[in-house]
Design an enzyme around this catalytic site. Structure first.
Site, PDB file in Angstrom:
ATOM      1  N   ASN A  12     -10.168  27.639  28.189  1.00 31.56           N
ATOM      2  CA  ASN A  12      -8.866  27.617  27.515  1.00 31.56           C
ATOM      3  C   ASN A  12      -8.757  28.888  26.679  1.00 31.56           C
ATOM      4  OD1 ASN A  12      -6.639  27.095  25.925  1.00 31.56           O
ATOM      5  ND2 ASN A  12      -7.597  25.444  24.741  1.00 31.56           N
ATOM      6  N   LYS A  14      -6.285  29.898  24.975  1.00 30.92           N
ATOM      7  CA  LYS A  14      -5.404  29.739  23.807  1.00 30.92           C
ATOM      8  C   LYS A  14      -4.426  30.924  23.732  1.00 30.92           C
ATOM      9  CE  LYS A  14      -9.069  27.180  21.622  1.00 30.92           C
ATOM     10  NZ  LYS A  14      -9.564  26.552  20.429  1.00 30.92           N
ATOM     11  N   HIS A  97      -4.245  18.486  23.251  1.00 32.12           N
ATOM     12  CA  HIS A  97      -5.239  19.307  22.541  1.00 32.12           C
ATOM     13  C   HIS A  97      -5.038  19.118  21.025  1.00 32.12           C
ATOM     14  CE1 HIS A  97      -7.539  22.726  21.085  1.00 32.12           C
ATOM     15  NE2 HIS A  97      -8.121  22.766  22.271  1.00 32.12           N
ATOM     16  N   GLU A  99      -5.117  21.112  18.671  1.00 24.89           N
ATOM     17  CA  GLU A  99      -4.268  22.116  18.022  1.00 24.89           C
ATOM     18  C   GLU A  99      -2.782  21.784  18.221  1.00 24.89           C
ATOM     19  OE1 GLU A  99      -6.117  25.569  19.767  1.00 24.89           O
ATOM     20  OE2 GLU A  99      -7.919  25.171  18.584  1.00 24.89           O
ATOM     21  N   GLU A 166     -13.344  16.230  22.652  1.00 29.87           N
ATOM     22  CA  GLU A 166     -13.525  17.418  21.821  1.00 29.87           C
ATOM     23  C   GLU A 166     -13.488  17.021  20.349  1.00 29.87           C
ATOM     24  OE1 GLU A 166     -12.218  21.191  23.965  1.00 29.87           O
ATOM     25  OE2 GLU A 166     -10.394  20.306  23.192  1.00 29.87           O
ATOM     26  N   GLY A 172     -14.045  25.668  17.700  1.00 28.13           N
ATOM     27  CA  GLY A 172     -13.907  27.000  17.087  1.00 28.13           C
ATOM     28  C   GLY A 172     -14.699  27.162  15.808  1.00 28.13           C
ATOM     29  N   SER A 207     -17.121  24.461  20.757  1.00 27.62           N
ATOM     30  CA  SER A 207     -18.113  25.525  20.549  1.00 27.62           C
ATOM     31  C   SER A 207     -19.205  25.565  21.619  1.00 27.62           C
ATOM     32  CB  SER A 207     -18.736  25.427  19.146  1.00 27.62           C
ATOM     33  OG  SER A 207     -17.745  25.612  18.166  1.00 27.62           O
TER      34      SER A 207
HETATM   35  C1  PEP Z   1     -11.017  24.241  22.775  1.00 29.49           C
HETATM   36  O1  PEP Z   1     -10.123  24.823  22.214  1.00 29.49           O
HETATM   37  O2  PEP Z   1     -10.733  23.360  23.601  1.00 29.49           O
HETATM   38  C2  PEP Z   1     -12.390  24.582  22.446  1.00 29.49           C
HETATM   39  C3  PEP Z   1     -13.337  23.774  22.832  1.00 29.49           C
HETATM   40  O3  PEP Z   1     -12.602  25.738  21.744  1.00 29.49           O
HETATM   41  P1  PEP Z   1     -14.034  26.383  21.347  1.00 29.49           P
HETATM   42  O4  PEP Z   1     -14.890  26.369  22.574  1.00 29.49           O
HETATM   43  O5  PEP Z   1     -13.702  27.764  20.883  1.00 29.49           O
HETATM   44  O6  PEP Z   1     -14.618  25.518  20.278  1.00 29.49           O
END
Ligand code: PEP
Length: 249
Positions: A12, A14, A97, A99, A166, A172, A207
């Site tokens: 992703n 973003k 998601h 976000e 997640e 992040g 992450s």
């Molecule tokens: C995500 O945005 O779905 C995500 C897992 O980001 P990151 O790997 O940067 O934590």
């Protein structure tokens, strides 16, 4: 791994990526042919979808979008529809998601409408679920996930679906859930999905990087990863794909 479907490594991007950056990335991505046990997908920003359809196809990378609106067309300024995503060659669309839930205030009701629209137009949703740190610390992880998965209630048939667990506190932040937390939570999510009649892949996200991918992907109940930051560089993304391939061996 659930059923016979290959594990999925999905990136992703973003709100990152210019056309030149994305072409450099795809030039450097050596995944053709794709590793035997891994399906690879990338979700660039909307502006790059049409340009990347062909180059991704040549590398055997499936194209996905990061979001969409729930209507096919009309007066929805600034929105992108499932019809447009199919037209651009998308197979996947990320929905729910954190976000989008947290910054754009997307509700379960809206997420379910988007899922229905995705299915109607031939897209496979990757439904993201996950708890905030306070919720985990307060012992509410299961109830939060159950409520987020309730968007799947009342569905008939078995539409194409992938779920991504997640934990919001791991996105992040450089923090990842421990192996025990991942195993326990994925077991809960799979059980809940089974209760709802949806036996599908459950990805881990938060992450994931080349240093922790093998350990996380080897956990029982983890059927792939949704990768944010580490999917922006071809080198780190490829290392995660290779880790997934060995975890599945
Ligand atoms: C995500 O945005 O779905 C995500 C897992 O980001 P990151 O790997 O940067 O934590």
């Amino acid at each position: 791994m659930t059923g016979s479907t290959r594990c999925l490594i999905a990136g992703n991007w973003k709100m990152n990526g210019t056309l030149q950056e994305s072409l450099d990335f795809i030039r450097d991505l050596a995944v053709n042919p794709a590793p035997e046990h891994v399906e690879v997908a990338l979700m660039p920003p909307f502006t790059l979808l049409h340009s990347l359809e062909k180059p991704f196809e040549e590398k055997d990378v499936r194209l996905g979008a990061q979001s969409m609106y729930c209507e096919a067309r009309g007066a929805y300024t600034g929105s992108i529809s499932p019809v447009m995503l199919r037209d651009a060659g998308c197979h996947y669309v990320i929905l729910g998601h954190s976000e989008r839930r947290d910054i754009q205030h997307e509700s379960n009701t809206l997420i379910r409408k988007k899922m229905d629209a995705a299915w109607e137009h031939g897209l496979e949703p990757i439904l993201c679920i996950g708890e905030h740190l306070q919720e985990r610390e307060g012992g509410q992880t299961h109830s939060v996930l159950k409520e987020q998965l309730s968007v799947l209630e009342g569905l008939t048939g078995a539409p194409a679906l992938t779920v991504a667990y997640e934990p919001v506190w791991a996105i992040g932040t450089g923090k990842t859930a421990s192996v025990d937390q991942v195993k326990e939570t994925h077991a809960f999510v799979h059980a809940e999905l089974q209760r709802l009649g949806h036996d599908c892949r459950v990805l881990y996200g938060g992450s994931v990087n080349p240093g922790n991918a093998e350990e996380l992907l080897a956990c029982e109940g983890v059927d792939g990863a949704l990768v944010g930051g580490a999917s922006l560089k071809a080198d780190s993304f490829m290392q995660i794909i290779e880790a997934a391939n060995s975890a599945e061996d």
